[in-house]
Design a protein around this motif. Structure first.
Motif, PDB file in Angstrom:
ATOM      1  N   ARG A  48       0.809  -1.224   0.000  1.00  0.00           N
ATOM      2  CA  ARG A  48       0.000   0.000   0.000  1.00  0.00           C
ATOM      3  C   ARG A  48       0.840   1.270   0.000  1.00  0.00           C
ATOM      4  NH1 ARG A  48      -5.307  -1.496   2.487  1.00  0.00           N
ATOM      5  NH2 ARG A  48      -5.230  -3.748   2.821  1.00  0.00           N
ATOM      6  N   LYS A  49       2.194   1.081   0.032  1.00  0.00           N
ATOM      7  CA  LYS A  49       3.124   2.213   0.046  1.00  0.00           C
ATOM      8  C   LYS A  49       2.792   3.185   1.177  1.00  0.00           C
ATOM      9  CE  LYS A  49       4.050   1.854  -4.893  1.00  0.00           C
ATOM     10  NZ  LYS A  49       4.033   2.505  -6.213  1.00  0.00           N
ATOM     11  N   LEU A  50       2.641   2.601   2.385  1.00  0.00           N
ATOM     12  CA  LEU A  50       2.279   3.392   3.560  1.00  0.00           C
ATOM     13  C   LEU A  50       3.499   3.653   4.431  1.00  0.00           C
ATOM     14  CD1 LEU A  50      -0.969   1.475   4.546  1.00  0.00           C
ATOM     15  CD2 LEU A  50      -0.847   3.756   3.508  1.00  0.00           C
ATOM     16  N   LYS A  51       3.478   4.785   5.103  1.00  0.00           N
ATOM     17  CA  LYS A  51       4.509   5.118   6.089  1.00  0.00           C
ATOM     18  C   LYS A  51       3.910   4.881   7.475  1.00  0.00           C
ATOM     19  CE  LYS A  51       6.771   8.591   3.193  1.00  0.00           C
ATOM     20  NZ  LYS A  51       5.892   8.396   2.020  1.00  0.00           N
ATOM     21  N   PRO A  52       4.553   4.046   8.301  1.00  0.00           N
ATOM     22  CA  PRO A  52       3.949   3.710   9.598  1.00  0.00           C
ATOM     23  C   PRO A  52       3.703   4.920  10.488  1.00  0.00           C
ATOM     24  CG  PRO A  52       6.221   2.919   9.436  1.00  0.00           C
ATOM     25  CD  PRO A  52       5.824   3.346   8.073  1.00  0.00           C
ATOM     26  N   TYR A  53       4.583   5.930  10.427  1.00  0.00           N
ATOM     27  CA  TYR A  53       4.355   7.094  11.301  1.00  0.00           C
ATOM     28  C   TYR A  53       3.152   7.906  10.835  1.00  0.00           C
ATOM     29  CZ  TYR A  53       7.575   8.831   7.680  1.00  0.00           C
ATOM     30  OH  TYR A  53       8.195   9.118   6.488  1.00  0.00           O
ATOM     31  N   ASP A  54       2.807   7.856   9.528  1.00  0.00           N
ATOM     32  CA  ASP A  54       1.570   8.509   9.081  1.00  0.00           C
ATOM     33  C   ASP A  54       0.359   7.802   9.681  1.00  0.00           C
ATOM     34  OD1 ASP A  54       2.874  10.409   7.582  1.00  0.00           O
ATOM     35  OD2 ASP A  54       2.734   9.288   5.694  1.00  0.00           O
ATOM     36  N   LEU A  55       0.416   6.462   9.711  1.00  0.00           N
ATOM     37  CA  LEU A  55      -0.684   5.699  10.307  1.00  0.00           C
ATOM     38  C   LEU A  55      -0.820   6.009  11.797  1.00  0.00           C
ATOM     39  CD1 LEU A  55      -0.080   2.219   8.621  1.00  0.00           C
ATOM     40  CD2 LEU A  55      -1.957   3.798   8.144  1.00  0.00           C
ATOM     41  N   LEU A  56       0.324   6.105  12.484  1.00  0.00           N
ATOM     42  CA  LEU A  56       0.282   6.400  13.919  1.00  0.00           C
ATOM     43  C   LEU A  56      -0.288   7.795  14.167  1.00  0.00           C
ATOM     44  CD1 LEU A  56       0.874   5.548  16.802  1.00  0.00           C
ATOM     45  CD2 LEU A  56       3.223   6.380  16.521  1.00  0.00           C
ATOM     46  N   ASN A  57       0.133   8.775  13.362  1.00  0.00           N
ATOM     47  CA  ASN A  57      -0.411  10.129  13.529  1.00  0.00           C
ATOM     48  C   ASN A  57      -1.923  10.143  13.298  1.00  0.00           C
ATOM     49  OD1 ASN A  57       2.030  11.316  14.173  1.00  0.00           O
ATOM     50  ND2 ASN A  57       2.534  11.777  12.040  1.00  0.00           N
ATOM     51  N   GLU A  58      -2.375   9.382  12.303  1.00  0.00           N
ATOM     52  CA  GLU A  58      -3.809   9.308  12.037  1.00  0.00           C
ATOM     53  C   GLU A  58      -4.540   8.634  13.189  1.00  0.00           C
ATOM     54  OE1 GLU A  58      -6.780   7.660   8.492  1.00  0.00           O
ATOM     55  OE2 GLU A  58      -4.606   7.683   8.177  1.00  0.00           O
ATOM     56  N   LEU A  59      -3.919   7.588  13.747  1.00  0.00           N
ATOM     57  CA  LEU A  59      -4.516   6.893  14.891  1.00  0.00           C
ATOM     58  C   LEU A  59      -4.664   7.843  16.088  1.00  0.00           C
ATOM     59  CD1 LEU A  59      -5.417   4.119  16.104  1.00  0.00           C
ATOM     60  CD2 LEU A  59      -3.040   3.814  16.829  1.00  0.00           C
ATOM     61  N   LYS A  60      -3.637   8.659  16.317  1.00  0.00           N
ATOM     62  CA  LYS A  60      -3.669   9.590  17.455  1.00  0.00           C
ATOM     63  C   LYS A  60      -4.776  10.638  17.309  1.00  0.00           C
ATOM     64  CE  LYS A  60       0.374  11.302  18.399  1.00  0.00           C
ATOM     65  NZ  LYS A  60       1.707  11.856  18.057  1.00  0.00           N
ATOM     66  N   LEU A  61      -5.169  10.933  16.057  1.00  0.00           N
ATOM     67  CA  LEU A  61      -6.188  11.963  15.829  1.00  0.00           C
ATOM     68  C   LEU A  61      -7.605  11.381  15.799  1.00  0.00           C
ATOM     69  CD1 LEU A  61      -4.410  14.074  13.058  1.00  0.00           C
ATOM     70  CD2 LEU A  61      -4.762  14.702  15.454  1.00  0.00           C
ATOM     71  N   HIS A  62      -7.739  10.044  15.891  1.00  0.00           N
ATOM     72  CA  HIS A  62      -9.078   9.451  15.861  1.00  0.00           C
ATOM     73  C   HIS A  62      -9.870   9.941  17.083  1.00  0.00           C
ATOM     74  CE1 HIS A  62     -12.307   6.480  15.886  1.00  0.00           C
ATOM     75  NE2 HIS A  62     -11.985   6.220  14.624  1.00  0.00           N
ATOM     76  N   PRO A  63     -11.153  10.262  16.882  1.00  0.00           N
ATOM     77  CA  PRO A  63     -11.963  10.790  18.010  1.00  0.00           C
ATOM     78  C   PRO A  63     -12.019   9.868  19.220  1.00  0.00           C
ATOM     79  CG  PRO A  63     -13.100  11.096  15.915  1.00  0.00           C
ATOM     80  CD  PRO A  63     -11.892  10.267  15.613  1.00  0.00           C
ATOM     81  N   ALA A  64     -11.810   8.558  19.006  1.00  0.00           N
ATOM     82  CA  ALA A  64     -11.845   7.638  20.145  1.00  0.00           C
ATOM     83  C   ALA A  64     -10.530   7.629  20.912  1.00  0.00           C
ATOM     84  CB  ALA A  64     -12.155   6.218  19.655  1.00  0.00           C
ATOM     85  N   ILE A  65      -9.475   8.183  20.341  1.00  0.00           N
ATOM     86  CA  ILE A  65      -8.148   8.131  20.952  1.00  0.00           C
ATOM     87  C   ILE A  65      -7.666   9.502  21.422  1.00  0.00           C
ATOM     88  CG2 ILE A  65      -5.727   7.480  20.562  1.00  0.00           C
ATOM     89  CD1 ILE A  65      -7.744   5.156  20.583  1.00  0.00           C
ATOM     90  N   GLU A  66      -7.898  10.518  20.611  1.00  0.00           N
ATOM     91  CA  GLU A  66      -7.328  11.838  20.887  1.00  0.00           C
ATOM     92  C   GLU A  66      -7.615  12.366  22.297  1.00  0.00           C
ATOM     93  OE1 GLU A  66      -8.684  14.978  18.364  1.00  0.00           O
ATOM     94  OE2 GLU A  66      -6.858  16.161  18.671  1.00  0.00           O
ATOM     95  N   PRO A  67      -8.854  12.189  22.811  1.00  0.00           N
ATOM     96  CA  PRO A  67      -9.102  12.731  24.170  1.00  0.00           C
ATOM     97  C   PRO A  67      -8.203  12.128  25.252  1.00  0.00           C
ATOM     98  CG  PRO A  67     -11.166  12.199  23.057  1.00  0.00           C
ATOM     99  CD  PRO A  67     -10.079  11.632  22.215  1.00  0.00           C
ATOM    100  N   PHE A  68      -7.702  10.915  25.034  1.00  0.00           N
ATOM    101  CA  PHE A  68      -6.873  10.263  26.058  1.00  0.00           C
ATOM    102  C   PHE A  68      -5.430  10.784  26.070  1.00  0.00           C
ATOM    103  CE2 PHE A  68     -10.198   7.030  25.413  1.00  0.00           C
ATOM    104  CZ  PHE A  68     -10.589   6.840  26.730  1.00  0.00           C
ATOM    105  N   ILE A  69      -4.961  11.321  24.947  1.00  0.00           N
ATOM    106  CA  ILE A  69      -3.549  11.736  24.863  1.00  0.00           C
ATOM    107  C   ILE A  69      -3.386  13.236  24.662  1.00  0.00           C
ATOM    108  CG2 ILE A  69      -2.836   9.489  23.961  1.00  0.00           C
ATOM    109  CD1 ILE A  69      -2.764  10.689  21.186  1.00  0.00           C
TER     110      ILE A  69
END
Length: 433
Positions: free
Chosen positions: A245-266
């Motif tokens: 998929r030609k993905l960069k893992p840190y892009d995925l992690l940044n996207e994960l951190k911004l998910h509404p279910a995750i962002e409030p915790f961090i």
């Protein structure tokens, strides 16, 4: 030669290596643990939790003196889609038997190696093993940057990318679909804010496994663990998925951190650490031969990871102990042959390690070939169902449920749904048989 000769050389001071070393030292054997890092734990990384009961087999009542962070009393499974999430949470009483603790490897591994040194093991940090020494086909030592060390038995616990196991002829190059790249961040939060956000009492912790979201449709999972004054957010994705998929893992992690279910915790936290590491993902079918004349392989170097249950450290600890127990019997019999060290395989086969890995031997392959549905379509449908179930829009419930079922079938062919059901049944039967 005799100046540098011990009973057993252990390569690697991670959980498998330290477990092997301390077991041998306690039995009165001369053992050296060789570590390429500046200190034990300096080259290690994991999600952040160790399991208490297998760990206590090596370090009884370790929680009384070891640098543990929090006793995990809550385990969550968070199924995410683009902007919503469904959470299943299990919580037990703090006074129940300990199941797992979050730890920081740099602290934890240092404590473990000190326990091994107290037991009599010799520790050699900042030492890179370049090759194995053989005589008449049997491994009799190792070559380091500076000198050679000799022993009756060598135990390799040098991690997933064990070049020494490859040099011993026990394994070939790892396939891209049998290894994941794990990355994580440690984010500092004030203790009171962390405990308020995760609804924790002092010293209790929470573990969250994250499914879908930015990892939707690919063989990968995320996690969110709590330390005393920090949280760990990370993910692991197989290399073939990243390449395809030609993905960069840190892009995925940044996207994960911004998910509404995750962002409030961090939110508002301070980044303390960023790290990455390879994780064995192939399961039972990727395990190489684990012994030969004068040599055994333990932990990640033997691909001994149960990725269905996020278990790796406990398998490393126990496999290291079993390798050491085999070495003790071999030393007492003065027999270091492959036939003698095959006892290690028998011990592994009789333990929970191989029994569990064998039960799950088909799961990764099935999930991998169905990742778009099992880790993409169905997580989205779970959230779509709960959106329908909880939404109040002044429409008859029956019409909303009919619309959900219509879309569920419309978006995936009946034949595909039937195939998915058969594959899910096949996985269930494979685990139980």
């Amino acid at each position: 030669m005799n100046e540098n000769k011990v009973d057993v050389i252990v390569v690697g001071a991670g959980p498998a290596g330290v477990s092997a070393g301390i077991t041998l030292a306690r039995a009165g054997k001369k053992v050296v643990i060789i570590e390429r890092g500046d200190f034990a734990g300096s080259k290690n990384m994991f999600g952040g939790a160790i399991y208490a009961r297998p760990t206590a087999e090596i370090f009884p009542n370790f929680w009384e003196t070891a640098p543990v962070e929090r006793n995990n009393v809550e385990h969550k499974y968070v199924v995410m889609s683009g902007s919503d999430a469904t959470t299943i949470s299990y919580k037990h009483k703090e006074q129940d038997a300990y199941n797992s603790f979050t730890v920081i490897r740099a602290k934890w591994d240092r404590w473990c190696i000190n326990e091994a040194k107290k037991a009599g093991a010799y520790f050699a940090p900042r030492t890179v093993v370049r090759d194995l020494i053989k005589r008449s086909g049997r491994v009799i030592g190792v070559k380091t940057d500076l000198e050679s060390f000799y022993s009756d038995i060598v135990i390799l616990a040098d991690g997933v990318n064990s070049l020494l196991a490859k040099k011993a002829g026990l394994r070939s190059d790892i396939k891209d679909n049998a290894v994941a790249l794990g990355i994580k961040e440690v984010i500092k939060l004030p203790k009171n804010i962390l405990e308020e956000r995760f609804n924790l009492d002092s010293d209790t912790g929470s573990v969250s496994e994250l499914i879908g979201g930015p990892l939707s449709g690919m063989l990968g999972l995320g996690y969110l663990y709590t330390n005393k004054e920090s949280v760990v957010i990370g993910l692991g994705v197989t290399l073939d998925e990243l390449k395809k998929r030609k993905l960069k893992p840190y892009d995925l992690l940044n996207e994960l951190k911004l998910h509404p279910a995750i962002e409030p915790f961090i939110k508002g936290g301070e980044l303390l650490e960023y790290s990455a590491h390879l994780i064995p993902e192939g399961g039972y079918n990727s395990i190489p031969k684990l012994y030969t004349d004068g040599l055994m392989v333990a932990g990640d170097a033997g691909m001994l990871v149960n990725n269905v249950h996020w278990e790796g450290t406990n398998l490393a600890l126990v496999s290291g102990k079993l390798a050491a127990e085999t070495a003790i019997e071999a030393l007492e019999a003065h027999d270091f042959s492959e036939n003698m060290l095959a006892l290690y395989q028998e011990k592994l086969d009789s333990s929970f390690i191989m029994k569990d890995l064998k039960s799950y031997k088909d799961i990764i392959g099935i999930v991998h070939s169905n990742s778009k549905s099992f880790l993409g379509y169905y997580p989205e449908q779970i959230n779509a169902f709960f959106h329908t179930f909880t939404n109040v829009d002044s429409m008859p419930k029956k019409e909303n449920f009919r619309r959900f079922i219509k879309n569920f079938i419309k978006n995936r062919k009946i034949s595909d749904l039937f195939k998915d059901a058969c594959d899910a049944l096949k996985m269930g039967i494979g685990v139980l048989k």
